[in-house]
Design a protein around this motif. Structure first.
Motif, mmCIF file in Angstrom:
data_model
loop_
_atom_site.group_PDB
_atom_site.id
_atom_site.type_symbol
_atom_site.label_atom_id
_atom_site.label_comp_id
_atom_site.label_asym_id
_atom_site.label_seq_id
_atom_site.Cartn_x
_atom_site.Cartn_y
_atom_site.Cartn_z
ATOM 1 N N GLY A 100 0.673 -1.253 -0.048
ATOM 2 C CA GLY A 100 -0.036 -0.153 -0.043
ATOM 3 C C GLY A 100 0.936 1.151 -0.016
ATOM 4 N N GLY A 101 1.702 1.257 -0.893
ATOM 5 C CA GLY A 101 2.435 2.676 -0.850
ATOM 6 C C GLY A 101 3.512 2.701 -0.142
ATOM 7 N N GLN A 102 3.673 1.956 1.111
ATOM 8 C CA GLN A 102 4.484 1.915 2.128
ATOM 9 C C GLN A 102 5.223 0.774 2.103
ATOM 10 N N LEU A 103 6.160 0.435 3.118
ATOM 11 C CA LEU A 103 6.963 -0.798 3.274
ATOM 12 C C LEU A 103 6.498 -1.445 4.695
ATOM 13 N N VAL A 104 6.558 -2.639 4.728
ATOM 14 C CA VAL A 104 6.311 -3.274 5.947
ATOM 15 C C VAL A 104 7.086 -4.591 5.953
ATOM 16 N N SER A 105 7.543 -4.889 7.351
ATOM 17 C CA SER A 105 8.421 -5.931 7.525
ATOM 18 C C SER A 105 7.634 -7.084 7.951
ATOM 19 N N ILE A 106 7.858 -8.219 7.043
ATOM 20 C CA ILE A 106 7.159 -9.531 7.171
ATOM 21 C C ILE A 106 7.948 -10.405 8.184
ATOM 22 N N ASP A 107 9.115 -10.183 8.327
ATOM 23 C CA ASP A 107 9.927 -11.286 9.018
ATOM 24 C C ASP A 107 11.034 -10.520 9.862
ATOM 25 N N GLN A 108 11.445 -11.026 10.811
ATOM 26 C CA GLN A 108 12.477 -10.476 11.482
ATOM 27 C C GLN A 108 13.170 -11.336 12.285
ATOM 28 N N VAL A 109 14.480 -11.197 12.470
ATOM 29 C CA VAL A 109 15.229 -11.962 13.415
ATOM 30 C C VAL A 109 16.140 -10.977 14.202
ATOM 31 N N ASP A 110 15.832 -11.313 15.578
ATOM 32 C CA ASP A 110 16.340 -10.329 16.509
ATOM 33 C C ASP A 110 17.760 -10.457 16.698
#
Lengths: 256, 256
Positions: A109-119
């Motif tokens: 939706g015109g932005q960016l979003v994180s779908i996964d993360q390794v801490d």
DNA sequence: AACTCGGGTTCCATAATGTGAAACTTTGGA
DNA sequence: TCCAAAGTTTCACATTATGGAACCCGAGTT
């Protein structure tokens, strides 16, 4: 060549396996011999071992193909073939190298979003980004997605998060040129003071960029590691991940 | 234990890989150690080698999971996940063991049809069955499919192909009971004089039978090999293939 | 803090295992 | 039939894998 310690036979066998699996096409014995430069006898023995273990098999023509274990894995309903599942190993690896937080971001939706993360394994720096939308122009991943056309240019005013946020369109465009030149993007204190990130693109089969992976942490620690070094590592590792998505490294790396 | 010659290290490493991939769930180091019975040090070194080669990776919790190469293969658009592709390695293997023609048959329109075949290496016996519909009641594969409910019982008159063809319904049913008891079916001279086949079921995730694999050849040669022996081999091998389809060996092996 | 337990890695002497050159076998072509 | 190419097996050698023991590290316990 690149053996750390220990098991040379296993590494050689693994190298053979790699060649067989990576190049989708069936591999012939001799191509394997001179690609790895091992003696014919050695190659033969190793392949026999792999064959006995059902890791490879010889098809009708005598060429080697990935064996039952690979089919097994592919057939697993649980083997999510989606991006985040695919990216996991690479992200874990990057996390170990850098010891910082690693994120996988896609446009939404015109932005960016994180779908996964390794801490990160540090206490400081381990915030959760998954699911939170952030202004793309002041993140490293965002710049990558902009630079390679995975995300349409922002409309309206560019939000100023910190004094370092790029709010001037020309300034942003200039940065994007640089990103394309180097192959990776950085963001120093642009989203939040003290927070630095470096990101590089993930390409799919047609060469288009579908996601970005970033490594982020306190500016000081990232600087210690070296921004350029980190950028180069990212690019190299993600080249591997892109290959998983079917991207042929040789091909044009056009940007949409 | 079952090493022919040569590369023990590779075989051991492969065994580890097998354990990790086959059990969908992440495997812990110690479970691997005592499942294979190798020294901790040895196991550790082998796993490190596999890790370096990206064949496995350690997730957050330290458990081992199938690595990037497996994802790569799974992601390949060319990695046809359909039955015949999956069955290939197993069929090739059976072909080598028996040196006879191997067929993969599925039900279609009340009959059975072979969808893949690995030819015998003998001259005699290598006819092509792929695509030709044959009366199920006088083939080994057909009996398997009947026995496990993958194919509805035939209607109308049972065709008499040879003097040995079962044309009596009671006789057929009796044979099917025997098939379920043993787990495999045979057909001696029932379709054609001098042609013998042995078949066993391929099960899918819910335990239902979706296909049958048969080994067929001249009655004399099959007898030399031993019908019972062949049946047992088939059952064992196909158990493996069924696992590829997600069938949990432990589960109920109900017949529809 | 000091102590200990369990999982895991590293060291090290030993010899078993993997190695490559060359001989050998098999296959396919002319 | 003879030759070349492709692949496998043999064999003497020493590199490389092996497992026991020592070590390390983090998580409970007292």
């Amino acid at each position: 060549m690149a053996a750390q310690t220990g098991s040379q036979a296993v590494e050689r066998a693994s190298a053979l396996l790699g060649l067989i699996v990576e190049s989708g096409a069936p591999r012939t014995f001799s191509s394997l011999v001179d690609e790895l430069g091992l003696a014919k006898s050695t190659t033969s023995r190793l392949l026999q071992a792999l064959e006995r273990s059902r890791l490879v098999y010889r098809d009708r023509t005598g060429a080697f193909r990935p064996g039952a274990l690979f089919s097994l894995h592919a057939a697993r309903p649980s083997a999510l073939h989606d991006l985040s599942e695919l990216a996991r190993p690479t992200m874990e690896h990057l996390s170990e190298l850098s010891r910082e937080t690693v994120n996988l971001a896609v446009p939404r939706g015109g932005q960016l979003v994180s779908i996964d993360q390794v801490d990160s394994c540090y206490l400081v720096g381990a915030t959760n980004w998954v699911g939170v939308d952030v202004p793309a122009h002041c993140t490293a991943s965002g710049k990558v997605l902009y630079a390679y056309g995975a995300l349409p240019r922002p409309t309206g005013q560019l939000e100023r998060r910190t004094a370092h946020s790029p709010v001037d369109r020309a300034q942003l465009e200039h940065a994007l040129v640089e990103v394309r030149r180097r192959g990776w993007a950085a963001s120093l204190d642009e989203l939040e003071i003290g927070l630095t990130a470096v990101a590089a693109p993930v390409r799919t089969v047609d060469g288009s960029v579908v996601a970005a992976v970033s490594v982020s942490g306190p500016t000081s620690r990232i600087n210690d590691y070296g921004i350029t070094r980190l950028g180069d590592v990212l690019v190299a590792e993600l080249r591997g991940l892109s290959a998983l998505l079917g991207h042929q490294p040789g091909r044009k790396e056009g940007f949409a």
